[in-house]
Design an enzyme around this catalytic site. Structure first.
Site, PDB file in Angstrom:
ATOM      1  N   GLN A   1      29.979 -27.974  88.047  1.00 20.49           N
ATOM      2  CA  GLN A   1      29.275 -27.024  88.894  1.00 20.49           C
ATOM      3  C   GLN A   1      30.242 -26.099  89.603  1.00 20.49           C
ATOM      4  OE1 GLN A   1      25.205 -27.972  89.913  1.00 20.49           O
ATOM      5  NE2 GLN A   1      25.774 -27.236  87.924  1.00 20.49           N
TER       6      GLN A   1
ATOM      7  N   ASN B   1      28.494 -26.166  98.475  1.00 24.18           N
ATOM      8  CA  ASN B   1      27.782 -26.227  97.206  1.00 24.18           C
ATOM      9  C   ASN B   1      28.649 -26.461  95.995  1.00 24.18           C
ATOM     10  OD1 ASN B   1      24.980 -25.987  97.348  1.00 24.18           O
ATOM     11  ND2 ASN B   1      25.197 -23.928  98.175  1.00 24.18           N
ATOM     12  N   CYS B   2      28.215 -27.424  95.177  1.00 18.74           N
ATOM     13  CA  CYS B   2      28.748 -27.542  93.828  1.00 18.74           C
ATOM     14  C   CYS B   2      27.584 -27.199  92.904  1.00 18.74           C
ATOM     15  CB  CYS B   2      29.237 -28.950  93.555  1.00 18.74           C
ATOM     16  SG  CYS B   2      30.507 -29.476  94.695  1.00 18.74           S
ATOM     17  N   VAL B   3      27.259 -25.916  92.798  1.00 18.19           N
ATOM     18  CA  VAL B   3      26.164 -25.487  91.927  1.00 18.19           C
ATOM     19  C   VAL B   3      26.687 -24.410  90.988  1.00 18.19           C
ATOM     20  CG1 VAL B   3      24.360 -25.984  93.591  1.00 18.19           C
ATOM     21  CG2 VAL B   3      25.392 -23.739  93.556  1.00 18.19           C
TER      22      VAL B   3
ATOM     23  N   LEU C   1      25.585 -33.008  96.670  1.00 20.82           N
ATOM     24  CA  LEU C   1      26.618 -31.974  96.576  1.00 20.82           C
ATOM     25  C   LEU C   1      26.056 -30.550  96.500  1.00 20.82           C
ATOM     26  CD1 LEU C   1      29.038 -33.700  94.041  1.00 20.82           C
ATOM     27  CD2 LEU C   1      28.960 -33.973  96.508  1.00 20.82           C
TER      28      LEU C   1
END
Lengths: 434, 354
Positions: free
Chosen positions: A115, A247-249, A215
Site C-alpha cells: 500500500q 495511511n497505508c493505502v 493501517l
C-alpha cells in the site's frame, strides 16, 4: 485567527556539518538526523538519502511525505510542530511557522508491502507526483524482527514527522535566512465573519479521510479520526499541521501529511473569502467500514453544515471503492437539504478506461471534479539509482509481477505513483471522455 | 508551389442512394456500387478537403439493402472502398435518418476494424446510430436535416485531415465528436481543487456548470428468491478477499484483478496458514494470514454442514481480489461464476468481501 507562514525557499539539498539553510541550499547533518530517528529502539536500521528534482532516481516504496516545518515562538526559538505528535497539545493555526518551502521528508521502507507508492525524480512518472519537484530527504528504515505491523506503521509515521520537525528546528536555531515569502491566513470565527459579510454565500469544506483501521487511518491533533465523530476546525488549523496521515493505502489518492498543509481546496476557498464567499470552516470526517458509521458521519456532517447556515459545500474523498459510498451519502444529504455541493474524486475506470469509474453512484452527485483514472497505464523508464527496493512494485497497488522488467523499466498503473490522483485536487490531472 | 508533387490525402466517401441522386425510398434496395468522383454532399466535402486532400471515390448503398442484407452489403462496400486505397473514409452525414445512420456507423467502424483505415461519420445526436456506434468509431454531431450539409462537410473534412495526421488527441468535447465511452487522463490548466471551487461558485450564482463526470447508471440486479429448504441446499463460498492456495498459483493480481481462481476444497475442513494465504492489496493481511477462515469461513461452514444446518458445501470455492477492480471485470466474474454455480446445482452462495 492569524497564521503567518515564513517560507524559506529551498532550491537544493546537500549533506553538511550542520543542519541549516544557506543560499537556498538545505544542508543536513546526516549523523545527527539519523541519531534523532534512531532514538526509537524498535528500528533495526536507519538511513538517509537525498534526491533532487531532475535526477535519475526512483524512490520505492514510499509511505508518507512531510514538509519540514516548525512553530517559532515570540522569542524566535522553535517550539515543535504537529500538536499531539511533535509539539505539546495546543491549537494549530495561530502565530508564526517556519516553512522550508520546496523541501520534503519522504519515508520509505517495507510497511504492509502493497500500500505504498513510488516517486520518479525525472521522466514521464515525475509529471504525476509533486515530490519530483521537491528537494527530498529520504528516510529509509527497517524494523526489528517480529514487530507488529501496526506498531511499525506508528513508529515510521512518527519518525517522519520527527525528522521533518527536527530539520526545520535546527535550521531555525542555526540562523535561518529571512523568508522569501510571507503568507498570511487571517479570518475570524464563523460568527464574526458572518456579521462582516452578511450577503456572501456561506461555504463549508467536508474533508473525507480514510478511517478504516488496519493501517488505514488519519489523525487530527494526534487523535485517530476513525473512532471519533465529524468535527469542525478553522481552516488555519488544517494549513498548520493539525492533520497527519497514517495511511497505508493506494499511493495515488492518499492525502500525505504534506498534502494536508497544502490543501488546495482550503487555499482556494480562503482566497475567495470575504470577496465571493464566506468560508465557514473545514469538517474533517470519517470513511467508516460499516453502514451505520457511514450514515452517522454523513448525517453529522450535514448537521454541522446546517448549524452554520452553509449554502454551498465542497466534499473531497480519500481513496476509492468502498468510500465512494460515503461520498454519495454526503452529496445526497447535502443536496437534499438544499446545500449546493461539488465533489472531488478520482475514478477507477479500468486499464482501458471503459469501465464505470465509481463503485457507487447517486443522482444527486451532479457536480463532479475528476482527478483522474487510477488504472490508466504508464510506461516509466529505468532510473540510474533506486532508493529502497525496486522489486516492491510487484506488490504495490497498481503494480504486478510483470511490472518490473529486467532493464529496470516498468509498465504500471497510475495508482502506484505517490499522490498522482489526490482527491483534495492538488494535481492538474483529470479524466475526460474520448 | 506545385500541387502535383504533393501526395494528396485519399478520401473515400460513403453515401446512400438518396444522396447519390439514385432515388428515394423506392430505390432503397439499391445494391453497393462505386463512382470515381465526388457526388452529392461529397461536393461540399471535396471543397473543404482541398487542397491537401481529395475525394478519390464514392461508395453508395441503399439504406434498405444495407439494413436487410447487412453482412453482404458490408463486405461488398468494404471491397469497393479498399479498391480506392483510401487514407481515410468519411461516411454520411446521416443527419436524423435512422437506417442511414446505422449504415454509416457500421461502415465507419468496419473500415477501421477490418481495413485498419481511420474513418468517421456524422449524425444528429438523436440518430439511433449514435447509441449503436459511438463506442466503435468517430461520430461527429450535425444537424437533423440536409440543410446542415455545408457545415457538417466542413467539420468532417477538418476532422478527417486531423485523423490522418494522428492529431486527434484531446477530449471528445474539445475535438468535437460523440464520446466513445472511454475515460482518459488529461492535464488541465487548473488543479482539481481550484476547478472545484470555480464549479461551486458557478452553482452558487445559479450559472451553468459542466460536471467532469456524469453519474453512471448502475445495473441493478434483483436478488434471487429466498431459499425454501436450507436443510437440503448446496451452498458455495465466493470471496473477493483474496484467499488463494499458498503461492497464488493462478497469479491473481493483488489489486485491479482481471481474473478469479477456482479451488477444490473437497476433504478440506479448515483453511490453515501453511496452505492458504491472502494476496489482497487493499487491507492489512496480518489477521487473514494467521487464519484465512476469517475471510473465507470454511471451518464454520464445515461445522454447520456436519450438524445438518444445510445440505452440502459446494466442493470448490471462487476467489478474487476486490480492490481497484474495474466494474466491467467484476460483472464478468459475477456472470461466469454464477453460470458455473448454476450448472453445478448450487442453491445458494455466501459472498464474503473485505
Amino acid at each position: 485567527m492569524r497564521l503567518e507562514l515564513r517560507k524559506v525557499r529551498i532550491r537544493d539539498v546537500r549533506w553538511g556539518d550542520v543542519t541549516k539553510v544557506e543560499g537556498g541550499t538545505l544542508f543536513i547533518d546526516k549523523k545527527e538526523a539519523i541519531a534523532v530517528v534512531a532514538e526509537e529502539t524498535r528500528f533495526a536500521h536507519v538511513d538517509l538519502e537525498l534526491a533532487r528534482p531532475g535526477e535519475s532516481v526512483r524512490i520505492i516504496p514510499v509511505k508518507d511525505a512531510i514538509e519540514p516545518r516548525v512553530k517559532i515562538g515570540d522569542d524566535g526559538a522553535p517550539t515543535g510542530y504537529f500538536p499531539g505528535f511533535c509539539a505539546p497539545m495546543d491549537r494549530a493555526g495561530e502565530g508564526c511557522t517556519l516553512v522550508l518551502d520546496g523541501a520534503a521528508v519522504v519515508t520509505c521502507g517495507p510497511i504492509v508491502a502493497f500500500q505504498e507508492g513510488f516517486i520518479d525524480m525525472q521522466g514521464p512518472g515525475a509529471v504525476y507526483t509533486p515530490f519530483s519537484a521537491t528537494q527530498n530527504v529520504i528516510l529509509i528504515v527497517e524494523p526489528i524482527d517480529g514487530l507488529d505491523p501496526h506498531a511499525y506503521e506508528r513508529i515510521l509515521r512518527e519518525a517522519g514527522l520527527k525528522l521533518a520537525v527536527h530539520i526545520a528546528a535546527r535550521c531555525a536555531e542555526n540562523g535561518v535566512p529571512e523568508a522569501d515569502e510571507l503568507t498570511v491566513y487571517e479570518k475570524g470565527t464563523a460568527h464574526e465573519e458572518g456579521k462582516k459579510f452578511p450577503d456572501l454565500p456561506k461555504v463549508v469544506y467536508v474533508c473525507m479521510n480514510i478511517t478504516q483501521g488496519l493501517l488505514h487511518d488519519t489523525y487530527l491533533y494526534g487523535s485517530d479520526i476513525r473512532p471519533a465523530l465529524p468535527t469542525l476546525v478553522h481552516p488555519n488549523e488544517v494549513l498548520d499541521g493539525a492533520m497527519v496521515s497514517g495511511n497505508c493505502v493506494s499511493a495515488c489518492d492518499k492525502n500525505t501529511t504534506w498534502h494536508h498543509v497544502h490543501n488546495p481546496i482550503v487555499a482556494s476557498l480562503y482566497a475567495r473569502h470575504g470577496t465571493e464567499i464566506n468560508f465557514l470552516g473545514v469538517i474533517p470526517t470519517q470513511e467508516s467500514t460499516i453502514m451505520d458509521g457511514k450514515l452517522r458521519a454523513a448525517r453529522m456532517n450535514l448537521s454541522i453544515a446546517l448549524e452554520l447556515g452553509a449554502q454551498g459545500a465542497i466534499i473531497s474523498e480519500e481513496g476509492y471503492g468502498n468510500p465512494d459510498s460515503d461520498l454519495c451519502l454526503n452529496a445526497k444529504y447535502f443536496e437534499q437539504a438544499g446545500i449546493r455541493t461539488v465533489v472531488v474524486s478520482d475514478e477507477a475506470a479500468g486499464t482501458d478506461g471503459a469501465s464505470q469509474g465509481l463503485a457507487d453512484t447517486t443522482p444527486e452527485m451532479i457536480a463532479f471534479v475528476s482527478t483522474g483514472n487510477v488504472n490508466e497505464m504508464l510506461e516509466v523508464p529505468a532510473m540510474a539509482r533506486v532508493i529502497g527496493c525496486p522489486e516492491a512494485i510487484a506488490n504495490l497497488s497498481g503494480g504486478s509481477d510483470e511490472s518490473l522488467r529486467p532493464d529496470g523499466s516498468m509498465f504500471v498503473e497510475m495508482q502506484s505513483i505517490t499522490a498522482s490522483t489526490t482527491e483534495i485536487g492538488y494535481s492538474r490531472v483529470g479524466c475526460e471522455w474520448v | 508551389m506545385s500541387e502535383s508533387n504533393e501526395k494528396k490525402i485519399r478520401v473515400v466517401h460513403y453515401i446512400n442512394q438518396f444522396f447519390a441522386g439514385i432515388g428515394g425510398e423506392e430505390k432503397a434496395d439499391c445494391e453497393p456500387l462505386s463512382k470515381q468522383e465526388a457526388m452529392g454532399p461529397g461536393m461540399a466535402l471535396k471543397a473543404k478537403l482541398a487542397p491537401e486532400a481529395e475525394v478519390v471515390g464514392t461508395v453508395i448503398c441503399g439504406d434498405g439493402y444495407y439494413g436487410e442484407h447487412t453482412n453482404d452489403a458490408r463486405e461488398r462496400c468494404l471491397s469497393l472502398i479498399k479498391a480506392f486505397e483510401p487514407d481515410v473514409v468519411v461516411a454520411g452525414p446521416a443527419f436524423a435518418a435512422g437506417r442511414y445512420g446505422f449504415a454509416c456507423g457500421d461502415i465507419a467502424s468496419s473500415v477501421t476494424e477490418r481495413l485498419g483505415v481511420p474513418a468517421l461519420t456524422a449524425m444528429y445526436e438523436e440518430n439511433p446510430g449514435v447509441a449503436l456506434y459511438a463506442k466503435k468509431t468517430y461520430i461527429l454531431p450535425c444537424g437533423d436535416n440536409a440543410r446542415g450539409v455545408a457545415e457538417a462537410a466542413g467539420r468532417m473534412a477538418a476532422f478527417a485531415k486531423k485523423l490522418v495526421a494522428g492529431e486527434v488527441k484531446g477530449p471528445a468535447r474539445v475535438e468535437g465528436y460523440f464520446p466513445r465511452g472511454v475515460r482518459k487522463n488529461f492535464v488541465h490548466e487548473q488543479p482539481g481543487g481550484e476547478r472545484a471551487v470555480e464549479m461551486l461558485l458557478s452553482r452558487l450564482r445559479g450559472e451553468a456548470f459542466r460536471t467532469e463526470y456524469e453519474m453512471p447508471v448502475f445495473n441493478k440486479i434483483p436478488p434471487a428468491p429466498a431459499l425454501k429448504d436450507l436443510k437440503n441446499a448446496t451452498i458455495a463460498l465466493v470471496c473477493s478477499g483474496g484467499i488463494v492456495p499458498m503461492g497464488n498459483p493462478d497469479r491473481i493480481r493483488v489489486s485491479s484483478a482481471e481474473s478469479f481462481g477456482i479451488y477444490d476444497i473437497s476433504g478440506v475442513s479448515d483453511l490453515t496458514p501453511d496452505k492458504y494465504e491472502s494476496i489482497h492489496g487493499g487491507y492489512e493481511r496480518a489477521f487473514a494470514n494467521r487464519d484465512p477462515d476469517v475471510i473465507l469461513p470454511l471451518d464454520v461452514m464445515r461445522a454447520f454442514e456436519k450438524q445438518g444446518v444445510f445440505g452440502k458445501l459446494h466442493d470448490k470455492f471462487y476467489s478474487t481480489t476486490g480492490t481497484g477492480t474495474a466494474v466491467s471485470f467484476a460483472e464478468q466474474f459475477g456472470r461466469e461464476i454464477g453460470e458455473e454455480l448454476k450448472q453445478s446445482g448450487v442453491d445458494a452462495v455466501i459472498l464474503t468481501s473485505t
